[in-house]
Enzyme design. Sequence first.
Site: not given
Length: 212
Positions: A76, A79, A97, A101
Amino acid sequence: MTNSNDLQEPKSITGRIGAGGKRIVDSIVNLLASLRVHPNILTLIGLLINIFATVLFAKGIFAWAALVVVFAGIFDIVDGEVARRTQRDTKFGAFFDSVIDRYSDLLLLLGLIIWYAKIHRNFYVGLTGLVLIGSVLTSYTRARAESLIPARKVGFLERPERIVLLVIGAVSDRMAAVLWVMAILSNWTVSQRIWYTWRELSALERQQRITS
């Protein structure tokens, strides 16, 4: 004569840990960037690791689940930086993303719900559900507010804080207490964002009436 500017005070222990962690992250980012790994692949790997953590939570293996969540957090972290280093930072990448998440967050809580249902702790099934609702609405109220007023962070229980609390609860075997904290603070953050958005929109409407 030695220039005082050349003298550097020794770093604190936390400062050294932070610097060491940054060097490790930079090394990982450099390696992944040199291999031209696509940042969206890293995002998906993080999700897969969190799915494994979900299974551990669902089995009541909290300490190991916490370690897996921390490991997933590395992906996390890197990236976005890999996307910038490889010039692949796009609006879709940021959107992707963010969505992944949310999946990760909710899956972890789902694992807890399964565990509490399995051991017939129905109260904590409901409490974890309340945390899940607060987590979803914390993100939703921010996104919806930003479509109406200038972007500004309001509230103090964002995703990083929720993940840290979840890990602390799992490692310390105090998950029940942590769920109480998360349920209260996440929904309090939602109420703060509702109030702030109402206040800002009311001020804008008053200003428009004055100038019209």
